[in-house]
Design an enzyme around this catalytic site. Structure first.
Site, mmCIF file in Angstrom:
data_model
loop_
_atom_site.group_PDB
_atom_site.id
_atom_site.type_symbol
_atom_site.label_atom_id
_atom_site.label_comp_id
_atom_site.label_asym_id
_atom_site.label_seq_id
_atom_site.Cartn_x
_atom_site.Cartn_y
_atom_site.Cartn_z
ATOM 1 N N TYR A 56 -4.556 25.353 15.805
ATOM 2 C CA TYR A 56 -5.397 24.198 15.489
ATOM 3 C C TYR A 56 -6.785 24.334 16.100
ATOM 4 C CZ TYR A 56 -5.015 22.124 20.169
ATOM 5 O OH TYR A 56 -5.122 21.883 21.515
ATOM 6 N N CYS A 57 -7.695 23.500 15.587
ATOM 7 C CA CYS A 57 -9.066 23.446 16.103
ATOM 8 C C CYS A 57 -9.508 21.980 16.073
ATOM 9 C CB CYS A 57 -9.987 24.366 15.301
ATOM 10 S SG CYS A 57 -10.058 23.997 13.530
ATOM 11 N N ARG A 58 -10.713 21.731 15.596
ATOM 12 C CA ARG A 58 -11.204 20.355 15.519
ATOM 13 C C ARG A 58 -10.956 19.748 14.146
ATOM 14 N NH1 ARG A 58 -15.850 18.210 13.842
ATOM 15 N NH2 ARG A 58 -16.884 20.237 13.724
ATOM 16 N N GLY A 101 -9.628 21.965 11.269
ATOM 17 C CA GLY A 101 -8.760 22.788 10.433
ATOM 18 C C GLY A 101 -9.415 24.023 9.860
#
Length: 87
Positions: free
Chosen positions: A50-52, A54
């Site tokens: 995950y990130c901020r 996607g």
């Protein structure tokens, strides 16, 4: 779900400001450069990336697939990962 690893592909300063409990920080740039941090991880281990928003996690998944990983989930962001039922 069985054993899994949660990977936060944001930059270290983003990770430091808050992340999913138990996640490891492995920024996209390191994955793109062919990191060896996952060398001891079996290729069939479930990786939740995950990130901020996607985007970086989606790109990371493409590189992880090239590295041979087969069970990849785009966790999109912290809230989404926290909503997943992970046993």
């Amino acid at each position: 779900m069985g054993k899994h690893i949660i990977i936060d592909v944001r930059e270290p300063f983003e990770f430091a400001s808050g992340h999913v409990e138990g996640a490891i920080n492995l920024p996209l740039a390191q994955i793109m450069a062919g990191t060896n941090r996952l060398d001891d991880v079996p290729k069939d281990t479930k990786l939740i990336v995950y990130c901020r928003s996607g985007g970086r996690s989606a790109t990371s998944i493409k590189y992880l697939e090239k590295m041979g990983f087969t069970d990849l989930i785009n966790g999109i962001n912290t809230d989404h990962v926290n909503s997943l039922e992970l046993a």
